[in-house]
Enzyme design. Structure first.
Site, PDB file in Angstrom:
ATOM      1  N   GLN A 119       0.860  -1.181   0.000  1.00  0.00           N
ATOM      2  CA  GLN A 119       0.000   0.000   0.000  1.00  0.00           C
ATOM      3  C   GLN A 119       0.892   1.225   0.000  1.00  0.00           C
ATOM      4  O   GLN A 119       2.014   1.200   0.503  1.00  0.00           O
ATOM      5  CB  GLN A 119      -0.937   0.002   1.207  1.00  0.00           C
ATOM      6  CG  GLN A 119      -0.269   0.263   2.549  1.00  0.00           C
ATOM      7  CD  GLN A 119      -0.013   1.729   2.839  1.00  0.00           C
ATOM      8  OE1 GLN A 119      -0.785   2.590   2.426  1.00  0.00           O
ATOM      9  NE2 GLN A 119       1.081   2.045   3.532  1.00  0.00           N
ATOM     10  N   ASN A 209       3.024  -2.898   3.616  1.00  0.00           N
ATOM     11  CA  ASN A 209       4.121  -1.996   3.268  1.00  0.00           C
ATOM     12  C   ASN A 209       3.883  -0.602   3.857  1.00  0.00           C
ATOM     13  O   ASN A 209       2.798  -0.045   3.722  1.00  0.00           O
ATOM     14  CB  ASN A 209       4.211  -1.888   1.738  1.00  0.00           C
ATOM     15  CG  ASN A 209       5.198  -0.827   1.299  1.00  0.00           C
ATOM     16  OD1 ASN A 209       6.394  -0.962   1.528  1.00  0.00           O
ATOM     17  ND2 ASN A 209       4.711   0.236   0.675  1.00  0.00           N
ATOM     18  N   GLU A 210       4.895  -0.078   4.520  1.00  0.00           N
ATOM     19  CA  GLU A 210       4.928   1.311   4.978  1.00  0.00           C
ATOM     20  C   GLU A 210       3.639   1.779   5.657  1.00  0.00           C
ATOM     21  O   GLU A 210       3.003   2.759   5.231  1.00  0.00           O
ATOM     22  CB  GLU A 210       5.261   2.232   3.795  1.00  0.00           C
ATOM     23  CG  GLU A 210       6.626   1.948   3.196  1.00  0.00           C
ATOM     24  CD  GLU A 210       6.929   2.777   1.956  1.00  0.00           C
ATOM     25  OE1 GLU A 210       6.084   3.620   1.575  1.00  0.00           O
ATOM     26  OE2 GLU A 210       7.997   2.572   1.360  1.00  0.00           O
ATOM     27  N   PRO A 211       3.224   1.116   6.734  1.00  0.00           N
ATOM     28  CA  PRO A 211       1.987   1.553   7.405  1.00  0.00           C
ATOM     29  C   PRO A 211       2.163   2.907   8.086  1.00  0.00           C
ATOM     30  O   PRO A 211       3.223   3.202   8.647  1.00  0.00           O
ATOM     31  CB  PRO A 211       1.756   0.442   8.430  1.00  0.00           C
ATOM     32  CG  PRO A 211       3.133  -0.085   8.720  1.00  0.00           C
ATOM     33  CD  PRO A 211       3.878  -0.009   7.417  1.00  0.00           C
TER      34      PRO A 211
END
Length: 249
Positions: A119, A209-211
């Protein structure tokens, strides 16, 4: 005297990986992974396999070149809108089969797969990609407070660098909703785990991904790494990992 050599490029069947402590072993020898990303951030949410394309394919030609370059892992996007486009209770088995076929073909060339729920800034409705269309979002006034005047269409996303949209209220509330209501996320990974259980070509999962940290407007302390990490790593990730390991340790 002239000598002629014939070189044959034959797909190499990879071997299962054993995890001991923090080491990955193959035939009791530690292995270091060298990988590339393979994430399609829009429909059909999956690389093309019909033939080589320099931007969007994962076909035999790709795997031959990757293997020759020493690549032994791909980080393959298993996109939430691809898996569950219409409902949290429905799974697109055709999409999952396509993901499996790519991973199996990669394995023939000695390349393992890390499945990545990718995301960027949560959704295509907030100038990125990530959650499916059925995921509830608060979009009133987006991208406030970055701008006073709301966007009339997503065609305006290019007005700002994409990373700045993390500071919009819509993205903050969306991530907060995900963390407060994680059941669909957990069930997603439970079903993915069941589908790929025991398959040696799957190296592991990247849960998301990359929260983002959550709603920093209601709780500014979330912008502190120690606060956000405790919440994400110990609670949100911890519960997901526990459920995954119950299905496939």
């Amino acid at each position: 005297m002239n000598r002629f050599f014939i070189f044959l490029i034959i797909p190499i069947l990879a071997q299962p990986i054993e995890i001991v402590g923090r080491e990955f072993l193959r035939d009791n020898i530690p292995i270091i992974f060298h990988g590339v990303n393979a994430v399609v951030k829009g429909e059909p949410w999956i690389p093309s396999t019909d033939g080589f394309d320099p931007k969007i394919s994962l076909a035999d030609d790709d795997f031959r070149m990757l293997s020759a370059a020493g690549i032994n892992m791909i980080r393959l996007g298993i996109m939430w809108p691809g898996v569950q486009p219409n409902s949290p209770n429905e799974y697109n088995m055709t999409y999952l089969e396509a993901i499996r076929n790519i991973s199996i073909n990669a394995y023939r060339y000695g390349i393992y797969t890390l499945l990545d729920l990718h995301q960027d800034i949560l959704s295509d409705r907030t100038c990125g990609e990530g959650v499916p269309s059925w995921f509830p979002l608060y979009l009133d006034g987006f991208p406030r407070p970055l701008t006073l005047k709301p966007y009339s269409s997503l065609g305006e996303c290019g007005k700002k660098p994409w990373t700045e949209y993390h500071l919009s209220l819509a993205v903050a509330i969306g991530f907060e909703y995900l963390y407060q209501n994680p059941e669909n996320f957990y069930r997603f990974w439970e079903n993915i785990t069941e589908y790929f259980r025991g398959e040696p070509q799957i190296l592991g999962f990247e849960l998301i991904n990359e929260p983002w940290c959550g709603n920093q407007f209601s709780n500014p302390a979330l912008l502190l790494p120690e606060v956000a990490n405790k919440r994400l790593l110990k609670l949100f990730y911890g519960d997901a990992i526990s459920r995954i390991h119950k299905i496939d340790p």
